[in-house]
Design a protein around this motif. Structure first.
Motif, PDB file in Angstrom:
ATOM      1  N   LEU A   1       4.184  15.204 -15.610  1.00 45.10           N
ATOM      2  CA  LEU A   1       5.405  14.853 -16.322  1.00 45.10           C
ATOM      3  C   LEU A   1       6.428  14.079 -15.508  1.00 45.10           C
ATOM      4  CD1 LEU A   1       6.074  18.044 -18.470  1.00 45.10           C
ATOM      5  CD2 LEU A   1       4.809  15.998 -19.056  1.00 45.10           C
ATOM      6  N   ILE A   2       6.914  14.636 -14.405  1.00 40.28           N
ATOM      7  CA  ILE A   2       8.086  14.051 -13.749  1.00 40.28           C
ATOM      8  C   ILE A   2       7.756  13.262 -12.493  1.00 40.28           C
ATOM      9  CG2 ILE A   2       9.571  15.880 -14.618  1.00 40.28           C
ATOM     10  CD1 ILE A   2       9.484  17.127 -11.815  1.00 40.28           C
ATOM     11  N   GLY A   3       6.536  13.363 -11.987  1.00 36.01           N
ATOM     12  CA  GLY A   3       6.219  12.774 -10.694  1.00 36.01           C
ATOM     13  C   GLY A   3       6.454  11.275 -10.637  1.00 36.01           C
ATOM     14  N   ALA A   4       5.768  10.520 -11.497  1.00 35.73           N
ATOM     15  CA  ALA A   4       5.866   9.065 -11.472  1.00 35.73           C
ATOM     16  C   ALA A   4       7.272   8.598 -11.853  1.00 35.73           C
ATOM     17  CB  ALA A   4       4.826   8.458 -12.406  1.00 35.73           C
ATOM     18  N   GLN A   5       7.867   9.230 -12.853  1.00 34.83           N
ATOM     19  CA  GLN A   5       9.209   8.828 -13.273  1.00 34.83           C
ATOM     20  C   GLN A   5      10.219   9.005 -12.145  1.00 34.83           C
ATOM     21  OE1 GLN A   5       7.120  10.710 -14.947  1.00 34.83           O
ATOM     22  NE2 GLN A   5       7.280  10.470 -17.167  1.00 34.83           N
ATOM     23  N   LEU A   6      10.119  10.126 -11.427  1.00 29.06           N
ATOM     24  CA  LEU A   6      11.043  10.382 -10.319  1.00 29.06           C
ATOM     25  C   LEU A   6      10.849   9.361  -9.204  1.00 29.06           C
ATOM     26  CD1 LEU A   6      13.190  12.179  -9.051  1.00 29.06           C
ATOM     27  CD2 LEU A   6      11.358  13.639  -8.162  1.00 29.06           C
TER      28      LEU A   6
ATOM     29  N   LEU B   1       0.821  -1.202   0.000  1.00 23.41           N
ATOM     30  CA  LEU B   1       0.000   0.000   0.000  1.00 23.41           C
ATOM     31  C   LEU B   1       0.856   1.254   0.000  1.00 23.41           C
ATOM     32  CD1 LEU B   1      -2.872   1.088   0.032  1.00 23.41           C
ATOM     33  CD2 LEU B   1      -2.809   1.032   2.541  1.00 23.41           C
ATOM     34  N   LEU B   2       1.957   1.251   0.735  1.00 22.42           N
ATOM     35  CA  LEU B   2       2.849   2.409   0.777  1.00 22.42           C
ATOM     36  C   LEU B   2       3.448   2.678  -0.597  1.00 22.42           C
ATOM     37  CD1 LEU B   2       4.561   4.605   2.126  1.00 22.42           C
ATOM     38  CD2 LEU B   2       6.211   2.826   2.750  1.00 22.42           C
ATOM     39  N   PHE B   3       4.048   1.663  -1.210  1.00 22.83           N
ATOM     40  CA  PHE B   3       4.677   1.846  -2.514  1.00 22.83           C
ATOM     41  C   PHE B   3       3.645   2.248  -3.577  1.00 22.83           C
ATOM     42  CE2 PHE B   3       8.154  -1.347  -1.197  1.00 22.83           C
ATOM     43  CZ  PHE B   3       8.895  -0.319  -0.642  1.00 22.83           C
ATOM     44  N   SER B   4       2.482   1.609  -3.556  1.00 20.99           N
ATOM     45  CA  SER B   4       1.445   1.915  -4.549  1.00 20.99           C
ATOM     46  C   SER B   4       0.919   3.332  -4.370  1.00 20.99           C
ATOM     47  CB  SER B   4       0.292   0.907  -4.434  1.00 20.99           C
ATOM     48  OG  SER B   4       0.746  -0.408  -4.633  1.00 20.99           O
ATOM     49  N   SER B   5       0.761   3.760  -3.113  1.00 22.65           N
ATOM     50  CA  SER B   5       0.289   5.126  -2.852  1.00 22.65           C
ATOM     51  C   SER B   5       1.306   6.158  -3.297  1.00 22.65           C
ATOM     52  CB  SER B   5      -0.015   5.294  -1.355  1.00 22.65           C
ATOM     53  OG  SER B   5      -1.032   4.413  -0.938  1.00 22.65           O
ATOM     54  N   LEU B   6       2.580   5.866  -3.075  1.00 29.34           N
ATOM     55  CA  LEU B   6       3.624   6.787  -3.532  1.00 29.34           C
ATOM     56  C   LEU B   6       3.570   6.961  -5.045  1.00 29.34           C
ATOM     57  CD1 LEU B   6       6.655   5.673  -1.318  1.00 29.34           C
ATOM     58  CD2 LEU B   6       5.333   7.782  -1.113  1.00 29.34           C
ATOM     59  N   ILE B   7       3.374   5.859  -5.773  1.00 29.22           N
ATOM     60  CA  ILE B   7       3.272   5.928  -7.234  1.00 29.22           C
ATOM     61  C   ILE B   7       2.025   6.725  -7.632  1.00 29.22           C
ATOM     62  CG2 ILE B   7       2.870   4.587  -9.332  1.00 29.22           C
ATOM     63  CD1 ILE B   7       5.712   4.395  -8.414  1.00 29.22           C
ATOM     64  N   GLY B   8       0.877   6.449  -6.973  1.00 31.19           N
ATOM     65  CA  GLY B   8      -0.368   7.134  -7.312  1.00 31.19           C
ATOM     66  C   GLY B   8      -0.300   8.629  -7.068  1.00 31.19           C
ATOM     67  N   PHE B   9       0.189   9.028  -5.897  1.00 30.55           N
ATOM     68  CA  PHE B   9       0.309  10.459  -5.598  1.00 30.55           C
ATOM     69  C   PHE B   9       1.324  11.128  -6.521  1.00 30.55           C
ATOM     70  CE2 PHE B   9      -1.455   9.407  -1.303  1.00 30.55           C
ATOM     71  CZ  PHE B   9      -2.550  10.255  -1.381  1.00 30.55           C
ATOM     72  N   ALA B  10       2.420  10.422  -6.828  1.00 24.49           N
ATOM     73  CA  ALA B  10       3.438  11.003  -7.709  1.00 24.49           C
ATOM     74  C   ALA B  10       2.883  11.241  -9.109  1.00 24.49           C
ATOM     75  CB  ALA B  10       4.655  10.092  -7.773  1.00 24.49           C
ATOM     76  N   MET B  11       1.958  10.382  -9.555  1.00 24.14           N
ATOM     77  CA  MET B  11       1.379  10.531 -10.884  1.00 24.14           C
ATOM     78  C   MET B  11       0.565  11.819 -11.002  1.00 24.14           C
ATOM     79  SD  MET B  11       1.099   9.397 -13.942  1.00 24.14           S
ATOM     80  CE  MET B  11       1.705   7.706 -13.937  1.00 24.14           C
ATOM     81  N   LEU B  12       0.096  12.358  -9.882  1.00 23.81           N
ATOM     82  CA  LEU B  12      -0.647  13.624  -9.922  1.00 23.81           C
ATOM     83  C   LEU B  12       0.250  14.798 -10.287  1.00 23.81           C
ATOM     84  CD1 LEU B  12      -2.936  13.253  -6.765  1.00 23.81           C
ATOM     85  CD2 LEU B  12      -3.631  13.104  -9.161  1.00 23.81           C
ATOM     86  N   ILE B  13       1.570  14.638 -10.096  1.00 26.44           N
ATOM     87  CA  ILE B  13       2.519  15.685 -10.472  1.00 26.44           C
ATOM     88  C   ILE B  13       2.811  15.552 -11.958  1.00 26.44           C
ATOM     89  CG2 ILE B  13       4.807  16.656 -10.071  1.00 26.44           C
ATOM     90  CD1 ILE B  13       4.729  15.404  -7.294  1.00 26.44           C
TER      91      ILE B  13
ATOM     92  N   TRP C   1       3.417   3.720 -20.503  1.00 26.55           N
ATOM     93  CA  TRP C   1       2.261   3.635 -21.404  1.00 26.55           C
ATOM     94  C   TRP C   1       1.203   4.672 -21.045  1.00 26.55           C
ATOM     95  CZ3 TRP C   1      -2.948   2.458 -20.717  1.00 26.55           C
ATOM     96  CH2 TRP C   1      -3.330   2.108 -19.413  1.00 26.55           C
ATOM     97  N   ILE C   2       1.148   5.078 -19.774  1.00 32.34           N
ATOM     98  CA  ILE C   2       0.180   6.107 -19.363  1.00 32.34           C
ATOM     99  C   ILE C   2       0.568   7.458 -19.955  1.00 32.34           C
ATOM    100  CG2 ILE C   2      -0.754   7.383 -17.401  1.00 32.34           C
ATOM    101  CD1 ILE C   2      -0.527   4.834 -15.754  1.00 32.34           C
ATOM    102  N   ASP C   3       1.859   7.804 -19.875  1.00 31.48           N
ATOM    103  CA  ASP C   3       2.316   9.109 -20.356  1.00 31.48           C
ATOM    104  C   ASP C   3       2.347   9.193 -21.882  1.00 31.48           C
ATOM    105  OD1 ASP C   3       2.655  10.252 -17.841  1.00 31.48           O
ATOM    106  OD2 ASP C   3       4.658   9.406 -17.617  1.00 31.48           O
ATOM    107  N   PHE C   4       2.736   8.089 -22.531  1.00 28.11           N
ATOM    108  CA  PHE C   4       2.952   8.145 -23.977  1.00 28.11           C
ATOM    109  C   PHE C   4       1.805   7.572 -24.800  1.00 28.11           C
ATOM    110  CE2 PHE C   4       7.219   8.378 -22.198  1.00 28.11           C
ATOM    111  CZ  PHE C   4       7.758   9.431 -22.913  1.00 28.11           C
TER     112      PHE C   4
ATOM    113  N   PHE D   1       1.063  23.069 -17.790  1.00 27.41           N
ATOM    114  CA  PHE D   1       0.294  21.830 -17.869  1.00 27.41           C
ATOM    115  C   PHE D   1      -1.078  22.085 -18.481  1.00 27.41           C
ATOM    116  CE2 PHE D   1      -2.764  18.916 -15.788  1.00 27.41           C
ATOM    117  CZ  PHE D   1      -2.315  17.732 -16.336  1.00 27.41           C
ATOM    118  N   ILE D   2      -1.615  23.282 -18.262  1.00 22.77           N
ATOM    119  CA  ILE D   2      -2.894  23.673 -18.857  1.00 22.77           C
ATOM    120  C   ILE D   2      -2.676  24.384 -20.191  1.00 22.77           C
ATOM    121  CG2 ILE D   2      -4.915  25.161 -18.589  1.00 22.77           C
ATOM    122  CD1 ILE D   2      -5.076  22.736 -16.847  1.00 22.77           C
TER     123      ILE D   2
END
Length: 341
Positions: free
Chosen positions: A236-241, A222-234, A273-276, A310-311
């Motif tokens: 371009l760079i959130g999830a990759q970082l 749950l911790l790792f998955s939540s970190l990925i999910g919250f990072a995706m809200l940022i 695949w989500i970003d591209f 972003f907008i």
């Protein structure tokens, strides 16, 4: 005596235009706040139109604004709760990365800590987080005022949006009004898609991360998955970082299998695949713009225009494509031709 070449209507228009320019220059530091308020208002206008058929427009606008505020507070609370409840584990992960990578080529990119700081790394991490928050917020009073202005602007735009639009376009000719309506529609669809697709991308990344980290076998799913999910809200760079940081963590533990899985399975599955594909294709369907063109707007907006890019990036790309189509349709119409596509 010769009559003036500039009519009274033109003079009035120039006067109003000058006032707008002066206001924009005066409130330029708040332009990011206004742009985000406009973007969120545009995305929520369909809901406002449905609700005002049931309740008063003022009530629906207030309800939507308060709901947005509560949702933002909920997301921030969940993120804060995640960090607080897993503070020790996150500190252990960071300490493992620092000590495990000290004698590798990555040591040049690591911050330096004293022996005392490493021995009491929980407190060190807390101090770093406090400094980071203070550096991001800067002037607390200015941040609070910006938040208040954002929600006040959002409420007013929801309430007066149609009135402002009708007043601004009331004097347009039929031809100009049709073009402006097409540009407005593509803008609304783009902004709506940006916000909805961004949130859905975070949800999808979180859902896919659960089985991925389960099979990876590290626990703390749950911790790792939540970190990925919250990072995706940022953008371009959130999830990759976040994926890079987790890969470095696995590397510090000496788990080459985990590093390879994170880079060659985790990145394509949770971000690539989500970003591209997903993001540009879903937006391209909504705004009828080629996915590659939308990708240019998404990935060029933020680096060159900051967070507001972003907008603005995708919106400007969509407007350019739509403007070209309007001119092309007009050219074909004047020549008496019929477009086949």
């Amino acid at each position: 005596m010769e009559s003036s070449l500039i009519t009274e209507d033109v003079k009035l228009g120039l006067l109003i235009f000058t006032i707008f320019i002066v206001a924009i220059i005066a409130f330029w530091p708040l332009m990011t706040v206004f742009i985000w308020a406009i973007a969120v208002a545009v995305a929520l206008l369909p809901i406002q139109k449905k609700l005002r058929g049931i309740v008063k427009p003022s009530v629906s606008a207030t309800f939507i604004t308060v709901t947005v505020l509560l949702l933002i507070l909920l997301i921030m609370s969940l993120a804060a709760s995640l960090l607080v409840n897993n503070q020790k584990h996150i500190a252990d992960m960071a300490l493992s990365m620092i000590t495990g990578l000290q004698h590798t080529r990555f040591s040049a990119f690591l911050p330096s800590f004293s022996e005392a700081q490493l021995n009491n790394f929980d407190q060190t991490l807390n101090e770093l987080m406090v400094k980071a928050i203070l550096s991001l917020t800067g002037n607390i009073m200015q941040i609070l005022l910006s938040i208040i202005i954002f929600f006040l602007s959002l409420s007013m735009l929801l309430y007066y949006g149609d009135t402002i639009w009708n007043t601004a376009t009331g004097a347009f000719s039929e031809k100009l009004l049709n073009a402006v309506c097409r540009l407005s529609e593509i803008t609304e669809n783009t902004i709506y898609s940006l916000i909805v697709v961004q949130i859905s991308a975070a949800v999808i990344a979180f859902a896919l991360a659960i089985p991925f980290f389960y099979f990876l076998g590290y626990g703390d799913i749950l911790l790792f998955s939540s970190l990925i999910g919250f990072a995706m809200l940022i953008p371009l760079i959130g999830a990759q970082l976040m994926i890079l940081l987790l890969a470095l963590y696995f590397l510090s533990l000496g788990d080459i299998r985990g590093v390879l899985a994170m880079l060659f399975i985790g990145y394509p599955l949770l971000s690539g695949w989500i970003d591209f594909y997903y993001r540009p294709v879903m937006m391209g369907k909504k705004v009828a713009v080629h996915p590659v063109v939308m990708m240019i707007g998404i990935f060029a907006g933020v680096p060159f225009m900051g967070i507001v890019g972003f907008i603005l990036g995708p919106v400007l790309i969509a407007l350019v494509v739509t403007g070209y189509k309007i001119l092309a349709d007009e050219e074909f119409a004047q020549k008496g031709c019929t477009r086949t596509s």
